[in-house]
Design a protein around this motif. Structure first.
Motif, PDB file in Angstrom:
ATOM      1  N   VAL A 107     -15.752   4.050  27.736  1.00  0.00           N
ATOM      2  CA  VAL A 107     -14.904   2.884  28.002  1.00  0.00           C
ATOM      3  C   VAL A 107     -13.503   3.158  27.482  1.00  0.00           C
ATOM      4  O   VAL A 107     -12.501   2.650  28.020  1.00  0.00           O
ATOM      5  N   GLY A 108     -13.414   4.003  26.443  1.00  0.00           N
ATOM      6  CA  GLY A 108     -12.107   4.435  25.953  1.00  0.00           C
ATOM      7  C   GLY A 108     -11.356   5.242  26.989  1.00  0.00           C
ATOM      8  O   GLY A 108     -10.117   5.210  27.037  1.00  0.00           O
ATOM      9  N   MET A 109     -12.088   5.981  27.834  1.00  0.00           N
ATOM     10  CA  MET A 109     -11.438   6.720  28.913  1.00  0.00           C
ATOM     11  C   MET A 109     -10.802   5.757  29.908  1.00  0.00           C
ATOM     12  O   MET A 109      -9.660   5.937  30.352  1.00  0.00           O
ATOM     13  N   THR A 110     -11.528   4.713  30.251  1.00  0.00           N
ATOM     14  CA  THR A 110     -10.996   3.693  31.161  1.00  0.00           C
ATOM     15  C   THR A 110      -9.767   3.011  30.573  1.00  0.00           C
ATOM     16  O   THR A 110      -8.720   2.902  31.230  1.00  0.00           O
ATOM     17  N   LEU A 111      -9.888   2.572  29.337  1.00  0.00           N
ATOM     18  CA  LEU A 111      -8.793   1.837  28.711  1.00  0.00           C
ATOM     19  C   LEU A 111      -7.635   2.768  28.373  1.00  0.00           C
ATOM     20  O   LEU A 111      -6.473   2.339  28.377  1.00  0.00           O
ATOM     21  N   TRP A 134      -8.257   6.915  22.297  1.00  0.00           N
ATOM     22  CA  TRP A 134      -8.607   6.634  23.691  1.00  0.00           C
ATOM     23  C   TRP A 134      -7.519   7.135  24.642  1.00  0.00           C
ATOM     24  O   TRP A 134      -7.823   7.703  25.705  1.00  0.00           O
ATOM     25  N   ALA A 135      -6.255   6.940  24.283  1.00  0.00           N
ATOM     26  CA  ALA A 135      -5.166   7.421  25.134  1.00  0.00           C
ATOM     27  C   ALA A 135      -5.194   8.947  25.228  1.00  0.00           C
ATOM     28  O   ALA A 135      -4.959   9.511  26.309  1.00  0.00           O
ATOM     29  N   LEU A 136      -5.482   9.615  24.115  1.00  0.00           N
ATOM     30  CA  LEU A 136      -5.559  11.078  24.123  1.00  0.00           C
ATOM     31  C   LEU A 136      -6.722  11.556  24.987  1.00  0.00           C
ATOM     32  O   LEU A 136      -6.585  12.530  25.744  1.00  0.00           O
ATOM     33  N   SER A 137      -7.872  10.883  24.893  1.00  0.00           N
ATOM     34  CA  SER A 137      -9.021  11.238  25.729  1.00  0.00           C
ATOM     35  C   SER A 137      -8.660  11.138  27.207  1.00  0.00           C
ATOM     36  O   SER A 137      -8.944  12.047  27.997  1.00  0.00           O
ATOM     37  N   ALA A 138      -8.048  10.022  27.581  1.00  0.00           N
ATOM     38  CA  ALA A 138      -7.697   9.805  28.979  1.00  0.00           C
ATOM     39  C   ALA A 138      -6.685  10.833  29.464  1.00  0.00           C
ATOM     40  O   ALA A 138      -6.816  11.387  30.567  1.00  0.00           O
ATOM     41  N   LEU A 139      -5.667  11.121  28.647  1.00  0.00           N
ATOM     42  CA  LEU A 139      -4.651  12.079  29.064  1.00  0.00           C
ATOM     43  C   LEU A 139      -5.242  13.479  29.212  1.00  0.00           C
ATOM     44  O   LEU A 139      -4.910  14.196  30.171  1.00  0.00           O
ATOM     45  N   ALA A 140      -6.115  13.877  28.293  1.00  0.00           N
ATOM     46  CA  ALA A 140      -6.749  15.188  28.398  1.00  0.00           C
ATOM     47  C   ALA A 140      -7.587  15.272  29.673  1.00  0.00           C
ATOM     48  O   ALA A 140      -7.560  16.293  30.379  1.00  0.00           O
ATOM     49  N   GLY A 196     -10.824  21.363  25.770  1.00  0.00           N
ATOM     50  CA  GLY A 196     -11.184  21.491  24.359  1.00  0.00           C
ATOM     51  C   GLY A 196     -10.939  20.212  23.586  1.00  0.00           C
ATOM     52  O   GLY A 196     -11.771  19.789  22.768  1.00  0.00           O
ATOM     53  N   ILE A 197      -9.796  19.576  23.837  1.00  0.00           N
ATOM     54  CA  ILE A 197      -9.499  18.304  23.170  1.00  0.00           C
ATOM     55  C   ILE A 197     -10.507  17.234  23.580  1.00  0.00           C
ATOM     56  O   ILE A 197     -10.963  16.431  22.749  1.00  0.00           O
ATOM     57  N   LEU A 198     -10.889  17.234  24.850  1.00  0.00           N
ATOM     58  CA  LEU A 198     -11.848  16.244  25.341  1.00  0.00           C
ATOM     59  C   LEU A 198     -13.190  16.387  24.626  1.00  0.00           C
ATOM     60  O   LEU A 198     -13.816  15.380  24.245  1.00  0.00           O
ATOM     61  N   VAL A 199     -13.640  17.616  24.428  1.00  0.00           N
ATOM     62  CA  VAL A 199     -14.892  17.852  23.711  1.00  0.00           C
ATOM     63  C   VAL A 199     -14.792  17.341  22.276  1.00  0.00           C
ATOM     64  O   VAL A 199     -15.701  16.668  21.766  1.00  0.00           O
ATOM     65  N   MET A 200     -13.669  17.621  21.621  1.00  0.00           N
ATOM     66  CA  MET A 200     -13.499  17.177  20.239  1.00  0.00           C
ATOM     67  C   MET A 200     -13.348  15.663  20.137  1.00  0.00           C
ATOM     68  O   MET A 200     -13.681  15.074  19.116  1.00  0.00           O
ATOM     69  N   ARG A 201     -12.858  15.036  21.187  1.00  0.00           N
ATOM     70  CA  ARG A 201     -12.788  13.577  21.176  1.00  0.00           C
ATOM     71  C   ARG A 201     -14.199  12.980  21.130  1.00  0.00           C
ATOM     72  O   ARG A 201     -14.446  11.993  20.443  1.00  0.00           O
ATOM     73  N   LEU A 202     -15.138  13.576  21.862  1.00  0.00           N
ATOM     74  CA  LEU A 202     -16.517  13.109  21.808  1.00  0.00           C
ATOM     75  C   LEU A 202     -17.112  13.356  20.427  1.00  0.00           C
ATOM     76  O   LEU A 202     -17.830  12.502  19.882  1.00  0.00           O
ATOM     77  N   VAL A 203     -16.816  14.523  19.840  1.00  0.00           N
ATOM     78  CA  VAL A 203     -17.281  14.812  18.482  1.00  0.00           C
ATOM     79  C   VAL A 203     -16.724  13.776  17.509  1.00  0.00           C
ATOM     80  O   VAL A 203     -17.429  13.304  16.607  1.00  0.00           O
TER      81      VAL A 203
END
Length: 403
Positions: free
Chosen positions: A54-58, A217-223, A329-336
């Motif tokens: 949901v953070g990806m959406t937002l 969340w913004a970093l996840s979406a941008l990545a 790589g950033i996306l994977v670490m965001r999940l971690v």
């Protein structure tokens, strides 16, 4: 205009594959929860996956608001992707239902039999009872989604009208909405992060936590958007639109988000650790011991230090392949990071983090991710991939060529 929809075959294939992965992973996760009798862990891993996706959406909605505020050329070339991401909001609201059903396994403040020896917890739950109760929790969540849905609805509606007419007034309307809309959006995200994540530990508090979740969340979406742009730039029409200068701008924005995330994370840690208050420090003590300590160190190195050093390179940011790898790589670490923020609230010792829990904390987020990517692909193929009729679009393309 036909070229805009040339990728429908690829989108259909992506949508089917992601949907299959999502359904299979969720079925496997549910089966593990039932067979092994670990339904509480199933709900907890669902919360981790839900908060991430949901953070990806937002995050897409936040960057969309930001783009309309500053009218950067980088935002025009990814606007359609951001809009598609924001339009997954309604299904994500429906996917919040399992969290409501599993609240007793998630939030200790829903329990009547609190641990008698934990006086701080008992005092915090009783003091916050007017706010932390199930009916008010559900009502607040509904309000948050109504706010986000209204912002996403009007930005997407007016953008579509601009596609049809090419009139500049639609850009003005989106710009005027984005100013106050950003303020309301940030407030809603702050309260949602407190309700969904911080209230897992009712005795703990942090005034910067909402901003930390927002920038994450913004970093996840941008990545995710950068990785998607790199893939789609091989096909028409983005192959004619995306230039190294656009990737450079997106890379600089991603570097800024990484730095802000690190600043908020370290500020929160420094203030709490130096204050040395018994209500606050246990939150970090749990995350600095055993396996969680190694995960925290990995976040410092792989979520901040390595991306920071790599994104300082101008050549890396202008190369589609290398910036795409960094984004993944950033996306994977965001999940971690989502696991590190949420899971220790349930597993206070390393012994409680069983192999079954390890599997569920991977399988359930992957399942929700499959559903989200399928929704994203479904929305993306509904509209042209680039806003050709935006009055500023040609200028944005020229800037990318001249850079």
């Amino acid at each position: 205009m036909v070229a805009n929809y040339a990728n429908n075959v690829e989108f259909n294939r992506l949508q089917r594959s992601a949907l299959i992965v999502g359904i299979v992973a969720l079925v496997i996760g549910a089966a593990i929860g039932v067979v092994f009798g670990v339904m509480p862990v199933l709900f907890r891993s669902y919360l981790v996956g839900y908060v991430f996706w949901v953070g990806m959406t937002l995050g897409c909605l936040a960057i969309l608001l930001l783009q309309h505020l500053i009218s950067g050329s980088w935002g025009l070339v990814i606007r359609r992707l951001l809009e598609a991401g924001s339009r997954t909001l309604l299904p994500m609201a429906v996917l919040f239902v399992p969290i409501v059903l599993g609240m007793h396994d998630l939030y200790i403040w829903t329990h009547h039999d609190l641990p008698a020896e934990n006086h701080a917890l008992i005092h915090a739950v009783h003091a916050k009872e007017p706010y932390l109760n199930i009916p008010f929790f559900v009502i607040r969540t509904g309000i948050y989604f109504l706010i986000w849905f209204a912002l996403a609805y009007f930005l997407n509606k007016w953008s579509l009208e601009q596609d049809r007419t090419g009139a500049a007034r639609w850009s003005d309307k989106m710009n005027k909405l984005s100013g106050p809309g950003m303020v309301i959006f940030i407030l809603a995200v702050t309260f949602a992060s407190v309700d969904w994540v911080m209230s897992l530990n009712p005795e703990w508090f942090s005034t910067i936590f909402g901003l930390l979740v927002l920038i994450g969340w913004a970093l996840s979406a941008l990545a995710f958007i950068i990785a998607t742009v790199v893939i789609l730039s091989k096909y028409e029409p983005l192959s004619r639109v995306i230039k190294p200068a656009h990737l450079h701008d997106l890379g600089k924005l991603m570097l800024a988000f990484v730095m802000v995330w690190a600043y908020f994370s370290f500020s929160q840690f420094l203030i709490i650790w130096s204050g040395n208050l018994p209500e606050e420090t246990p939150w970090y003590l749990r995350r600095m011991q055993g396996t969680w300590g190694f995960i925290g160190l990995a976040l410092v190195v792989l979520h901040f230090a390595l991306p920071f050093l790599l994104l300082l390179s101008r050549d890396l940011k202008r190369n589609a392949r290398t910036i795409g790898i960094v984004a993944v790589g950033i996306l994977v670490m965001r999940l971690v990071d989502a696991v590190w923020l949420i899971a220790p609230s349930f597993h206070y010792t390393e012994e409680h983090f069983s192999p079954v829990a390890n599997v569920l904390y991977l399988v359930i987020p992957v399942g929700l991710g499959g559903l989200w990517v399928a929704l994203f692909a479904w929305q993306l193929k509904k509209r042209p991939l680039v806003p050709f009729n935006d009055p500023k679009f040609e200028k944005a393309i020229e800037q990318g060529h001249h850079h």
